[in-house]
Motif scaffolding. Structure first.
Motif, PDB file in Angstrom:
ATOM      1  N   ASP A  39       0.791  -1.036   0.015  1.00  0.00           N
ATOM      2  CA  ASP A  39      -0.027  -0.103  -0.011  1.00  0.00           C
ATOM      3  C   ASP A  39       1.085   1.283   0.013  1.00  0.00           C
ATOM      4  OD1 ASP A  39      -2.155  -1.624   0.181  1.00  0.00           O
ATOM      5  OD2 ASP A  39      -2.930  -1.232   1.910  1.00  0.00           O
ATOM      6  N   GLU A  42       1.904   1.370  -3.569  1.00  0.00           N
ATOM      7  CA  GLU A  42       0.757   2.001  -4.387  1.00  0.00           C
ATOM      8  C   GLU A  42       0.334   3.307  -4.187  1.00  0.00           C
ATOM      9  OE1 GLU A  42      -3.453  -0.015  -5.869  1.00  0.00           O
ATOM     10  OE2 GLU A  42      -1.873  -1.222  -5.484  1.00  0.00           O
ATOM     11  N   PRO A 136       2.220  -2.194 -11.471  1.00  0.00           N
ATOM     12  CA  PRO A 136       0.850  -2.483 -11.194  1.00  0.00           C
ATOM     13  C   PRO A 136       0.501  -3.970 -11.353  1.00  0.00           C
ATOM     14  CG  PRO A 136       1.141  -0.361 -12.285  1.00  0.00           C
ATOM     15  CD  PRO A 136       2.644  -1.257 -12.359  1.00  0.00           C
ATOM     16  N   ARG A 139       2.399  -6.035  -8.639  1.00  0.00           N
ATOM     17  CA  ARG A 139       1.779  -5.755  -7.278  1.00  0.00           C
ATOM     18  C   ARG A 139       0.266  -6.332  -6.930  1.00  0.00           C
ATOM     19  NH1 ARG A 139       2.752  -0.574  -7.713  1.00  0.00           N
ATOM     20  NH2 ARG A 139       0.375  -0.109  -8.238  1.00  0.00           N
ATOM     21  N   ARG A 140      -0.547  -6.409  -7.806  1.00  0.00           N
ATOM     22  CA  ARG A 140      -1.746  -6.970  -7.809  1.00  0.00           C
ATOM     23  C   ARG A 140      -1.717  -8.515  -7.552  1.00  0.00           C
ATOM     24  NH1 ARG A 140      -3.879  -5.031 -11.850  1.00  0.00           N
ATOM     25  NH2 ARG A 140      -3.474  -6.820 -13.343  1.00  0.00           N
ATOM     26  N   CYS A 166      -5.852   4.072   0.258  1.00  0.00           N
ATOM     27  CA  CYS A 166      -5.626   4.644  -0.803  1.00  0.00           C
ATOM     28  C   CYS A 166      -6.730   5.928  -0.826  1.00  0.00           C
ATOM     29  CB  CYS A 166      -5.815   3.986  -2.361  1.00  0.00           C
ATOM     30  SG  CYS A 166      -4.618   2.811  -2.362  1.00  0.00           S
ATOM     31  N   ARG A 186     -10.872   0.905  -6.599  1.00  0.00           N
ATOM     32  CA  ARG A 186     -10.252  -0.434  -6.137  1.00  0.00           C
ATOM     33  C   ARG A 186     -11.095  -1.204  -6.147  1.00  0.00           C
ATOM     34  NH1 ARG A 186      -5.825  -0.011  -3.176  1.00  0.00           N
ATOM     35  NH2 ARG A 186      -5.607  -2.406  -3.405  1.00  0.00           N
TER      36      ARG A 186
END
Length: 320
Positions: A39, A42, A136, A139-140, A166, A186
């Protein structure tokens, strides 16, 4: 720190975290820290692999911890911040004039959170792992894999925590700049189908078929078992590990065609139409009544609702 060079190697390292254990309960502190680090990247708070041990890290770690804590888990973020160094991809970089806090081979209790803040300039990940955290798509996949591996029953709650982090950052920035842009969208309700399901199921079953016990894994990492959905994904959209079971190709095929089924009694069942006079079918008949070979961790055992569905299917299907 060791160098990790591929997403599969990164996931392997994250699936094999060294964690304190009490009876059958493994402490959640390290996986919670990793979700927090994701987090921080991100959200844009960390862009250069320099993680500050500050109030935000502490607060966001606590948000995740409150969702997953169990038994007598204590909110001690200093423990994972310090002991994650022992997993080989996390490093504490001391401020000028202070000695290294973590010394391999001389590891004792974690220092206090205050001491960590006073003496550590920043913490950092292995460079390849940070590159994955910064991408991204990777990371997901890492986030999904961590939740699926360690907290399979807390998916929605943990995704909401991530979304909230976020949104909080967006609100802080909007207050400072006066902008009114929409917060980042999200997914927070359910897992998308991903490699996390396959990787987790095969890992927790230790590459072993839950029916016949076949376990073969080549030095290059090729395994002979599949991660099979108990309720097919097209029916359930359910990629939780509890809807999965590791099976060799033959038994995966047989289960999908309702020739065999794992039961709520955690025993294998065979279709009553199988003919014992035929060798291939006799092998499946002989499986009936034998226990499923299950993961060591009960959290990854098949869900009762999935086993019930499979039992109804084998009973309802006519022999064709």
């Amino acid at each position: 720190m060791r160098e990790l060079s591929h997403i599969s190697e990164i996931l392997e390292a994250l699936f094999l975290l060294k964690r304190d254990k009490r009876a059958d309960h493994e402490r959640p502190h390290k996986p919670v820290l990793l979700l927090t680090l994701l987090d921080l990247v991100e959200s844009g708070r960390v862009i250069d692999n320099r993680f500050a041990i500050d109030a935000t890290m502490h607060e966001w770690w606590g948000d995740y911890f409150e969702v997953v804590r169990a038994n007598n888990d204590q909110p001690t973020p200093q423990n994972p911040i310090f002991h994650l160094c022992g997993d080989g991809f996390w490093e504490l970089n001391s401020k000028p004039g202070f000695p290294a806090l973590y010394l391999p081979g001389k590891v004792g209790a974690a220092p206090s959170l205050k001491r960590l803040r006073d003496e550590v300039d920043f913490a950092s990940l292995d460079s390849e792992m940070f590159a994955a955290f910064a991408d991204p798509d990777a990371r997901r996949e890492i986030r999904e894999s961590l939740i699926t591996r360690y907290f399979p029953d807390k998916w929605a709650e943990l995704m909401r925590v991530s979304a909230d982090h976020c949104h909080r950052l967006y609100e802080d920035a909007a207050a400072e700049t006066g902008t009114g842009a929409e917060p980042i969208a999200r997914a927070a309700e359910s897992p998308a189908r991903s490699s996390a399901f396959k990787a987790t199921v095969i890992k927790v079953y230790e590459h072993q078929c839950a029916a016949c016990g076949l376990r073969i894994r080549t030095p290059s990492g090729i395994t002979l078992v599949d991660a099979a959905h108990i309720i097919p994904f097209c029916e359930s959209q359910d990629d939780r590990p509890g809807n999965g079971i590791a099976l060799c190709k033959n038994h995966h095929w047989a289960m999908d065609r309702n020739l065999i089924a794992p039961g709520v009694d955690l025993l294998w069942h065979a279709h009553e139409g199988l003919d014992a006079r035929q060798d291939g079918q006799l092998t499946l008949i002989n499986l009936a009544g034998k226990p499923l070979l299950l993961p060591k961790e009960p959290a990854f055992h098949p869900l009762a609702v999935a086993l019930e569905w499979r039992g109804e299917e084998i009973a309802a299907r006519l022999w064709q």
